[in-house]
Scaffold this motif. Structure first.
Motif, short mmCIF file in Angstrom:
data_model
loop_
_atom_site.label_atom_id
_atom_site.label_comp_id
_atom_site.label_asym_id
_atom_site.label_seq_id
_atom_site.Cartn_x
_atom_site.Cartn_y
_atom_site.Cartn_z
N VAL A 304 -42.49 -49.22 10.31
CA VAL A 304 -41.60 -49.81 11.23
C VAL A 304 -40.90 -50.97 10.92
CG1 VAL A 304 -41.36 -50.42 13.76
CG2 VAL A 304 -42.76 -48.15 13.04
N VAL A 305 -39.87 -51.41 10.76
CA VAL A 305 -39.31 -52.64 10.39
C VAL A 305 -38.96 -53.35 11.75
CG1 VAL A 305 -37.51 -53.73 9.32
CG2 VAL A 305 -38.16 -51.59 8.54
N GLY A 306 -39.94 -54.58 11.77
CA GLY A 306 -39.57 -55.58 12.92
C GLY A 306 -40.74 -55.39 14.00
N LYS A 307 -40.65 -56.20 14.91
CA LYS A 307 -41.83 -56.48 15.96
C LYS A 307 -41.61 -55.62 16.99
CE LYS A 307 -43.98 -59.78 19.23
NZ LYS A 307 -44.08 -61.35 19.66
N VAL A 308 -42.82 -54.75 17.19
CA VAL A 308 -42.81 -53.53 18.25
C VAL A 308 -42.92 -54.00 19.60
CG1 VAL A 308 -43.77 -51.54 19.04
CG2 VAL A 308 -43.45 -51.81 16.68
N VAL A 309 -42.27 -53.98 20.61
CA VAL A 309 -42.40 -54.37 21.71
C VAL A 309 -42.44 -53.35 22.88
CG1 VAL A 309 -40.83 -56.46 21.29
CG2 VAL A 309 -39.72 -54.59 22.22
N PHE A 310 -42.37 -52.16 22.57
CA PHE A 310 -42.47 -50.98 23.47
C PHE A 310 -42.91 -49.81 22.53
CE2 PHE A 310 -41.63 -47.48 26.44
CZ PHE A 310 -42.18 -47.85 27.56
N ALA A 311 -44.02 -49.08 23.28
CA ALA A 311 -44.24 -47.66 22.64
C ALA A 311 -44.56 -46.84 23.60
CB ALA A 311 -45.64 -47.99 21.70
N ASP A 316 -48.34 -35.01 21.01
CA ASP A 316 -48.61 -35.03 19.93
C ASP A 316 -47.75 -35.76 18.96
OD1 ASP A 316 -50.99 -33.86 19.79
OD2 ASP A 316 -50.13 -31.78 20.10
N HIS A 317 -46.99 -36.45 19.55
CA HIS A 317 -45.94 -37.45 19.19
C HIS A 317 -45.75 -38.75 19.68
CE1 HIS A 317 -43.40 -35.52 22.48
NE2 HIS A 317 -42.63 -36.63 22.16
N SER A 318 -45.04 -39.68 19.11
CA SER A 318 -45.14 -41.14 19.53
C SER A 318 -43.67 -41.83 19.23
CB SER A 318 -46.24 -42.11 18.97
OG SER A 318 -47.50 -41.21 19.13
N PHE A 319 -43.40 -42.82 20.11
CA PHE A 319 -42.24 -43.58 19.88
C PHE A 319 -42.70 -45.19 19.63
CE2 PHE A 319 -40.37 -39.66 21.15
CZ PHE A 319 -39.14 -39.60 20.66
N ALA A 320 -41.77 -45.97 19.06
CA ALA A 320 -42.20 -47.37 18.96
C ALA A 320 -40.39 -48.11 19.11
CB ALA A 320 -42.61 -47.86 17.64
N ILE A 321 -40.46 -48.98 19.95
CA ILE A 321 -39.21 -49.69 20.08
C ILE A 321 -39.52 -51.13 19.56
CG2 ILE A 321 -37.52 -50.29 21.72
CD1 ILE A 321 -37.54 -47.34 21.58
#
Length: 388
Positions: A304-311, A316-321
C-alpha cells in the motif's frame, strides 16, 4: 427478496446512479451480509438489499409483477449459460428512506452499523434504534425477548450515552461515554462477554478465536478457541501505537500511529494481504498436516503506497484507503468482491489498487465490505466527458 432466475456478478466497480451526490450525498455507509444502509447529509437513512428478516426497516411488499434483471449489461462478467435467472423487487433493490415517523422529531443520526441480518442507528443523544434480527447457527431468529424479527425501527432499551457502535456478524457492542461496553445479540460463542470493560486503550477482545483473530494466541487453532470475557491483547501493546482495530471473520487488522496496517489470523484464505511464503515460520501456527494455518504476530502489510487513513474488513477480504484517496483491496475474490475485474483468480493475495473509469483519479474516502460484495465512497468532483 430477489428470486433466483438469472444471477449476475459484477466484476468491476460500478457507479450507483441511485446514490448520486447531486440528489443524495451519502456521508456514511453500513454493509451487512446481503443488505446495505446509507446515512445522507440531510439525516435520512436509506436501505436496500434483501429484506426477508426485516433488515431494511421498511415495507417492501409488492403486489405487481417483479421486474426482470437485465443480464446482458457489459459492465460485469460474461454470462454463464448455467446461471439462474432472477426477478427484481424494486422496493428492495432501490435505496429508499426508512420512515422518519419511527423516530422522535428532531432526531439526528451520527452513525449506522449493520450485522449480517440487522441494522442499527446511533443518535446524537446517545440512543440506539435497531431493526432486523439475530440468527444463530441453527437458523433460529430472535431480535428481543418479545420479537423474532423487528421489521420497523425500535429503540433499544436500557442503552444510553452511546458514542460508538461496533458490529459483529450476529452481535453488537455499544461503547458508552464512560468507557464501558454494552453488548447484545447471539452469544453462541460467548462473543458478547457480559463483563464490562473500562480501559479501552488496551484493546480488550472476546468471542470466537479459532484463528487467533482476537490477537490472543494461547488457544488459537483449537476447537474450543473461545475468549469468554473481555481480555487485554498483549500482542497489541502500547509500544505499537495502535489507534484502531477492525475484524473480519477469521482475520483482524490494526492501524498504528504511522498509518500502517498490521494483520493477523487465518493464512490460507489470503485475507491478510501478506504472501504466505514470506511469513517467518516462528510467527506461524501450523495445522496437523504441517501446513501454515495462523499468523500469530501482528505483521505489517506491504504494497500500500501512502499513509492509510481508513480500512474495512469483510468476511474474508479487506480494503485500505490512503490519505491521497486511493483504494487498495485484497482477499477472497470468488464473487469479485475485491473489485478487480481483470483478476480471474479466487484470491487476491496482496493489496492491489482499484482502477477503472469510476474510481481512477477520484478522491476515495471510505469503504464498506460485506460477505460477497463491497462499496467504496468518494468525494464529489466536476465531470470530465460526462463522468465524475
Amino acid at each position: 427478496m430477489i428470486e433466483s432466475r438469472k444471477r449476475k456478478v459484477w466484476a468491476l466497480q460500478i457507479l450507483n446512479p441511485k446514490l448520486s451526490v447531486e440528489t443524495v450525498e451519502v456521508v456514511q455507509l453500513a454493509v451487512g451480509e446481503i443488505h446495505s444502509a446509507a446515512l445522507t447529509h440531510d439525516n435520512q437513512i436509506l436501505t436496500w438489499g434483501v429484506n426477508d428478516e426485516g433488515t431494511l426497516g421498511r415495507d417492501t411488499t409488492v403486489e405487481s409483477k417483479k421486474t426482470p434483471i437485465d443480464a446482458t449489461s457489459d459492465n460485469g462478467e460474461e454470462d454463464d449459460e448455467d446461471d439462474d435467472e432472477v426477478e427484481l423487487n424494486l422496493k428492495e433493490a432501490t435505496p429508499l428512506p426508512v420512515d422518519s415517523s419511527h423516530f422522535p422529531d428532531g432526531t439526528v443520526f451520527t452513525q449506522l452499523t449493520a450485522t449480517d441480518s440487522a441494522t442499527f442507528a446511533l443518535t446524537s443523544k446517545g440512543l440506539v434504534y435497531g431493526w432486523g434480527t439475530f440468527r444463530d447457527n441453527n437458523g433460529t431468529t430472535r431480535f428481543s425477548p418479545k420479537s423474532t424479527i423487528q421489521r420497523a425501527p425500535a429503540l433499544i432499551p436500557d442503552v444510553k450515552d452511546v458514542i460508538k457502535l461496533v458490529p459483529g456478524a450476529q452481535h453488537v457492542w455499544a461503547l458508552i461515554s464512560n468507557g464501558t461496553f454494552f453488548s447484545w445479540g447471539n452469544n453462541e460463542q460467548n462473543q458478547l462477554g457480559r463483563c464490562m470493560i473500562s480501559r479501552i486503550h488496551e484493546f480488550p477482545w472476546l468471542g470466537s478465536n479459532n484463528f487467533g483473530q482476537t490477537g490472543i494466541f494461547q488457544s488459537a487453532g483449537q476447537s474450543d478457541a473461545v475468549i469468554p470475557y473481555p481480555t487485554p491483547v498483549p500482542s497489541l501493546g502500547k509500544g505499537l501505537g495502535i489507534v484502531s482495530v477492525i475484524g473480519g471473520k477469521d482475520h483482524s487488522l490494526a492501524l498504528n500511529e504511522q498509518g500502517q496496517w498490521l494483520a493477523w489470523g487465518r493464512i490460507d484464505n489470503k485475507a491478510l494481504g501478506i504472501i504466505a511464503k514470506d511469513i517467518p515460520t516462528s510467527d506461524v501456527i501450523f495445522d496437523t498436516y504441517k501446513k501454515p494455518r495462523i499468523l500469530k504476530v501482528p505483521t505489517p502489510i506491504s504494497g500500500v503506497v501512502g499513509k492509510v487513513v481508513f480500512a474495512a474488513a469483510g468476511t474474508d477480504h479487506s480494503f485500505a484507503i490512503t490519505q491521497d484517496g486511493r483504494a487498495y483491496s485484497w482477499g477472497f475474490n470468488a464473487q469479485h468482491q475485491v473489485g478487480h475485474g481483470n483478476e480471474e483468480k479466487d484470491e487476491v493475495e496482496q493489496p492491489t489498487q482499484l482502477k477503472n473509469k469510476h474510481v481512477s483519479g477520484k478522491m476515495l474516502v471510505s469503504a464498506a465490505a460485506g460477505d460477497q460484495f463491497s462499496i467504496v465512497v468518494g468525494l464529489h468532483g466536476p465531470q470530465t466527458n460526462g463522468v465524475h
